[in-house]
Enzyme design. Structure first.
Site, PDB file in Angstrom:
ATOM      1  N   LYS A 137      40.501  31.664  36.276  1.00  0.00           N
ATOM      2  CA  LYS A 137      40.261  33.067  35.930  1.00  0.00           C
ATOM      3  C   LYS A 137      40.180  33.167  34.414  1.00  0.00           C
ATOM      4  O   LYS A 137      41.151  32.864  33.711  1.00  0.00           O
ATOM      5  CB  LYS A 137      41.416  33.924  36.469  1.00  0.00           C
TER       6      LYS A 137
ATOM      7  N   ARG B  78      35.893  35.837  46.627  1.00  0.00           N
ATOM      8  CA  ARG B  78      35.952  36.301  45.232  1.00  0.00           C
ATOM      9  C   ARG B  78      34.752  35.722  44.497  1.00  0.00           C
ATOM     10  O   ARG B  78      34.802  34.617  43.972  1.00  0.00           O
ATOM     11  CB  ARG B  78      37.267  35.836  44.597  1.00  0.00           C
TER      12      ARG B  78
ATOM     13  N   SER C 200      47.036  43.313  42.641  1.00  0.00           N
ATOM     14  CA  SER C 200      47.619  42.326  41.713  1.00  0.00           C
ATOM     15  C   SER C 200      48.658  42.981  40.823  1.00  0.00           C
ATOM     16  O   SER C 200      48.471  44.125  40.398  1.00  0.00           O
ATOM     17  CB  SER C 200      46.539  41.756  40.785  1.00  0.00           C
TER      18      SER C 200
HETATM   19  N1  3NM Z   1      44.134  35.915  39.831  1.00  0.00           N
HETATM   20  P1  3NM Z   1      43.722  28.834  40.736  1.00  0.00           P
HETATM   21  S1  3NM Z   1      45.210  33.990  38.599  1.00  0.00           S
HETATM   22  C1  3NM Z   1      42.133  34.942  40.875  1.00  0.00           C
HETATM   23  O1  3NM Z   1      47.032  36.263  37.831  1.00  0.00           O
HETATM   24  C2  3NM Z   1      43.346  34.827  40.073  1.00  0.00           C
HETATM   25  O2  3NM Z   1      46.085  37.730  39.099  1.00  0.00           O
HETATM   26  C3  3NM Z   1      45.170  35.613  39.056  1.00  0.00           C
HETATM   27  O3  3NM Z   1      43.046  30.253  40.665  1.00  0.00           O
HETATM   28  C4  3NM Z   1      46.161  36.600  38.626  1.00  0.00           C
HETATM   29  O4  3NM Z   1      44.462  28.740  42.019  1.00  0.00           O
HETATM   30  C5  3NM Z   1      43.803  33.666  39.460  1.00  0.00           C
HETATM   31  O5  3NM Z   1      42.551  27.860  40.686  1.00  0.00           O
HETATM   32  C6  3NM Z   1      43.163  32.318  39.527  1.00  0.00           C
HETATM   33  O6  3NM Z   1      44.596  28.702  39.514  1.00  0.00           O
HETATM   34  C7  3NM Z   1      43.766  31.438  40.578  1.00  0.00           C
END
Ligand code: 3NM
Length: 216
Positions: A140, A39, A111
């Protein structure tokens, strides 16, 4: 797809670590991650050839450990890198379009933050649903409001037999409750990429996720 692939789904781009991303990925692979997503987004993200080169190197590394290589959002990059699948968000090209120009045997992830999005993902033929954000996340920029464990359980009931994986702010201590809420695994960026000991942390995520699965 085999839902076991979602047990510990590591996601990373070059800007999710201050170290060499290939070294971090290799340590995570040694720790036993079950799926990987490239990503490359946000501040200081690589572009063009540098991005494709990194994608190809990461794919080779994943394949050396027999782990599928998934690309986030970018269909052309996924095709050029000869990935094993693509993960798309709600604001990206719709899954039905993407499927028309990609190999049939790819892994297709979508998602979803709520039941309606999950329902559409099922109808459109997703192989798995990424459910979140479960908790608050700084990774994010445009993350939506956290949906918590309740949100996982709601989407679990919509998804039927379709595998689901939780995402957003997930740390080791959350794994047990996330699996109990009905997720088949955890998607993690910073919980692994920022860890002081990446291999050991990935290993613990795998053990916790495995233990919960055998316990329930
Ligand atoms: N997508 P971390 S939250 C890439 O809610 C991503 O769809 C999300 O990163 C969604 O594990 C997210 O550091 C970030 O919190 C995840």
């Amino acid at each position: 797809m085999d839902k076991e692939l979602l047990r510990v789904y590591f996601i990373m781009g070059s800007n999710n670590t201050t170290r060499d991303p290939l070294t971090v990925l290799e340590e995570a692979l040694q720790g036993g991650i079950t799926l990987f997503q490239f990503r490359e987004k946000g501040k200081n993200a690589l572009k063009g050839k540098a991005k494709l080169d990194l994608a190809i190197k990461m794919k080779r590394l994943c394949h050396a450990y027999n782990i599928p290589f998934i690309v986030n959002d970018e269909v052309d990059l996924a095709l050029e890198a000869k990935a094993d699948g693509i993960h798309i968000g709600q604001d990206d090209e719709p899954l039905i379009h993407v499927k028309k120009r990609c190999p049939e045997n790819w892994i297709y992830g979508v998602s979803a933050t709520n039941e309606l999005e999950a329902r559409h993902a099922v109808q459109d033929g997703a192989d798995y649903i990424g459910v979140g954000p479960v908790y608050g996340t700084n990774t994010k920029e445009d993350a939506k409001q956290p949906i918590g464990l309740k949100g996982i359980a709601e989407i679990r009931s919509i998804a039927g037999e379709l595998p689901i994986v939780a995402i957003g702010g997930i740390k080791l201590g959350h794994v047990f409750n996330i699996r109990k809420a009905g997720a088949d695994g955890v998607s993690v960026i910073s919980g692994i990429s920022h860890a002081e000991k990446v291999r050991q942390t990935a290993e613990l995520f795998c053990n916790y996720s495995h233990f919960t699965a055998s316990y329930s």
